[in-house]
Design a protein around this motif. Structure first.
Motif, short mmCIF file in Angstrom:
data_model
loop_
_atom_site.label_atom_id
_atom_site.label_comp_id
_atom_site.label_asym_id
_atom_site.label_seq_id
_atom_site.Cartn_x
_atom_site.Cartn_y
_atom_site.Cartn_z
N GLY A 115 91.13 68.31 37.78
CA GLY A 115 91.79 67.97 36.59
C GLY A 115 91.17 69.01 35.46
N ILE A 116 90.27 69.74 35.44
CA ILE A 116 89.56 70.43 34.31
C ILE A 116 90.66 71.48 33.94
N ASP A 117 90.80 71.37 32.43
CA ASP A 117 91.91 72.44 31.80
C ASP A 117 91.40 72.41 30.18
N VAL A 118 90.28 73.11 29.96
CA VAL A 118 89.54 72.85 28.68
C VAL A 118 89.65 74.23 28.01
N VAL A 119 89.73 74.23 26.57
CA VAL A 119 89.76 75.60 25.67
C VAL A 119 88.48 75.21 24.95
N VAL A 120 87.47 76.03 24.94
CA VAL A 120 86.35 76.12 24.11
C VAL A 120 86.56 77.10 22.83
N VAL A 121 86.68 76.45 21.89
CA VAL A 121 86.79 77.58 20.55
C VAL A 121 85.10 77.67 19.91
N ARG A 122 84.56 78.59 19.70
CA ARG A 122 83.36 78.91 19.42
C ARG A 122 83.26 79.47 17.83
N GLU A 123 82.85 79.03 16.94
CA GLU A 123 82.78 79.87 15.61
C GLU A 123 81.76 81.11 15.94
N ASN A 124 81.92 82.00 15.74
CA ASN A 124 81.45 83.51 16.03
C ASN A 124 80.74 84.39 15.21
N GLY A 169 83.75 79.16 6.46
CA GLY A 169 83.68 79.46 7.87
C GLY A 169 83.96 78.28 8.74
N SER A 170 83.64 77.24 8.49
CA SER A 170 83.72 75.90 9.10
C SER A 170 85.22 75.47 9.00
N ARG A 171 85.77 75.89 7.89
CA ARG A 171 87.12 75.33 7.88
C ARG A 171 88.24 76.14 8.71
N ARG A 172 87.79 77.42 8.40
CA ARG A 172 88.81 78.44 9.06
C ARG A 172 88.75 78.20 10.73
N ILE A 173 87.62 78.01 11.39
CA ILE A 173 87.61 77.86 12.74
C ILE A 173 88.17 76.51 13.22
N VAL A 174 87.88 75.58 12.50
CA VAL A 174 88.68 74.18 12.84
C VAL A 174 90.11 74.57 12.64
N ALA A 175 90.64 75.07 11.78
CA ALA A 175 92.14 75.52 11.46
C ALA A 175 92.37 76.20 12.60
N PRO A 199 73.07 67.58 8.55
CA PRO A 199 74.09 67.12 7.88
C PRO A 199 74.63 68.31 6.86
N ARG A 200 73.82 69.11 6.17
CA ARG A 200 74.25 69.68 5.28
C ARG A 200 74.97 71.22 5.88
N THR A 201 74.79 71.33 7.01
CA THR A 201 75.22 72.60 7.68
C THR A 201 76.32 72.31 8.50
N GLU A 202 75.78 71.56 9.85
CA GLU A 202 76.71 71.36 10.93
C GLU A 202 77.88 70.28 10.31
N GLY A 203 77.41 69.49 9.73
CA GLY A 203 78.24 68.54 8.93
C GLY A 203 79.49 69.05 8.21
N LEU A 204 79.38 70.25 7.87
CA LEU A 204 80.52 71.13 7.31
C LEU A 204 81.62 70.96 8.29
N PHE A 205 81.44 71.03 9.51
CA PHE A 205 82.52 71.14 10.64
C PHE A 205 83.13 69.51 10.61
N PHE A 206 82.38 68.58 10.36
CA PHE A 206 83.15 67.22 10.41
C PHE A 206 83.94 67.25 9.16
N GLU A 207 83.42 67.69 8.13
CA GLU A 207 84.00 67.68 6.81
C GLU A 207 85.53 68.51 7.04
N ALA A 208 85.50 69.61 7.61
CA ALA A 208 86.69 70.62 7.80
C ALA A 208 87.58 69.52 8.78
N ALA A 209 87.20 69.14 9.60
CA ALA A 209 88.08 68.26 10.67
C ALA A 209 88.67 67.12 9.78
N ARG A 210 88.08 66.42 9.11
CA ARG A 210 88.38 65.15 8.34
C ARG A 210 89.57 65.81 7.32
#
Length: 365
Positions: A115-124, A169-175, A199-210
């Motif tokens: 059943g695996i059908d995944v898309v990995v989106v990686r900030e580049n 960069g975090s916001r545009r990859i989540v978008a 929290p100050r770097t990778e935390g930006l990904f969670f902020e963008a998601a919220r």
């Protein structure tokens, strides 16, 4: 007849023969669909270094900018001689900020879950792959060390690898991931990061998601610690849908998910920006197999399908995928990595595999 001009980079090691196989399949499919792929062949990698004195000639980058798209074979970057990775340079120079790696089950490839059908989106373009690495006792390390010493955080003789992550960069990859999910009928986007340690770097990904999640009410948006995400990939990989991650985690997890469906030989990829896109398999150049005509070209053929989707030729891409699936289902004309050891002697060549796909294309019509 309509025409698409595509930059073509053969690459190093096994790259040229894999690219040749994929090109043959793509050309055949295009011709039967009434369009032409005009290949603008350009050098990159060790071969380019030998022939023109540069790993990545400016003319190759100019070609990609001009054509907007490229199909690229794997390249080799010499280690320890001051050369920067060809892949990282292409991504940064062209601002190819989104790496998209679809992972799905193919017959006979040995997937751990059907059943695996995944898309990995990686900030580049950010994170530790941004190229800001300084050996101990280098001028760069001295500057960083001097700056940190003002805050009491550094000692002499330290090597540094910096981890820049920006709000933009975090916001545009989540978008990008949310847009990709919506366009492709996906139901869920999970944003993975380690906010407890960073929290100050990778935390930006969670902020963008919220911030962005409410703008996509048709998509379930979740934030997941990367350690929990890894655990879930082992326990229930079929429950994952779209994953979006910082650069380093995205690289590692996309390789892990590829292993869940049979390995990197089955894993296509795309590096996408706002103006250009480069399509390539996710595996390396395998120089030990150069000229052997033995390796599996599926990943590069499927990367070509992603290229066709990008060019608006989705029906042709679907025909190629159907032909690949048919060849794999039959299991008679496949490369050695798709066979058990006791049947490896029955493996066909890279060229013969491509010819089998072309034959199925003709049957499909």
């Amino acid at each position: 007849m309509r025409k698409h001009t595509v930059t073509l980079i053969a690459g190093d090691g096994s790259g040229p023969e894999l690219v040749a196989a994929a090109r043959t399949v793509l050309d055949t499919a295009a011709g039967s669909a009434g369009f032409h792929l005009d290949w603008d062949v350009r050098p990159a990698g060790q071969g380019a270094l030998r022939s023109v004195g540069e790993l990545l000639p400016a003319s190759t980058l100019d070609s990609i900018r001009r054509n907007g798209v490229a199909l690229k074979g794997p390249t080799t970057t010499p280690i320890g001689v001051g050369h920067r990775s060809v892949n990282i340079t292409i991504r940064r120079e062209l601002d190819l900020y989104a790496c998209v790696r679809p992972v799905r089950v193919w017959p006979g490839a040995g997937a751990v879950d059907s059943g695996i059908d995944v898309v990995v989106v990686r900030e580049n373009t950010e994170d530790v792959y941004s190229g800001l690495e300084y050996p101990a006792d280098s001028d760069g390390a001295a500057v960083v060390s001097a700056t940190l010493s003002e805050f009491g955080h550094a000692d002499p003789g330290i090597a540094f690898s910096l981890k820049p992550i920006t709000p933009g960069g975090s916001r545009r990859i989540v978008a990008f991931a949310l847009d990709h999910a919506r366009k492709n009928g996906r139901r869920k986007v999970e944003v993975g990061a380690d906010v407890y340690r960073y929290p100050r770097t990778e935390g930006l990904f969670f902020e963008a998601a919220r911030e962005l999640g409410p703008e996509y009410p048709d998509i379930v948006t979740a934030t997941v610690p990367v350690t929990v995400l890894c655990d879930s990939l082992v326990r229930d990989p079929a429950d994952r849908d779209v994953l979006v991650l910082p650069n380093l985690y995205g690289d590692v997890i996309s390789d892990v998910t590829a292993a869940l469906v049979g390995g990197l030989g089955m894993a296509p990829g795309a590096n996408i920006g706002d103006r250009t896109a480069v399509f390539e398999a996710t595996h390396g150049s395998a120089p030990e197999f150069a000229g052997s005509n033995r390796l599996n070209p599926t990943a590069l053929i499927l990367s070509g399908c992603m290229l066709l989707d990008h060019l608006g030729e989705a029906p042709t891409a679907a025909r190629i995928r159907a032909a690949v699936r048919s060849v794999l289902e039959e299991g008679r004309s496949v490369t050695f990595d798709l066979l058990p050891p006791d049947r490896a002697a029955r493996a066909v060549t890279t060229t013969a595999y491509a010819e089998a796909v072309i034959e199925r294309l003709r049957d499909i019509g």
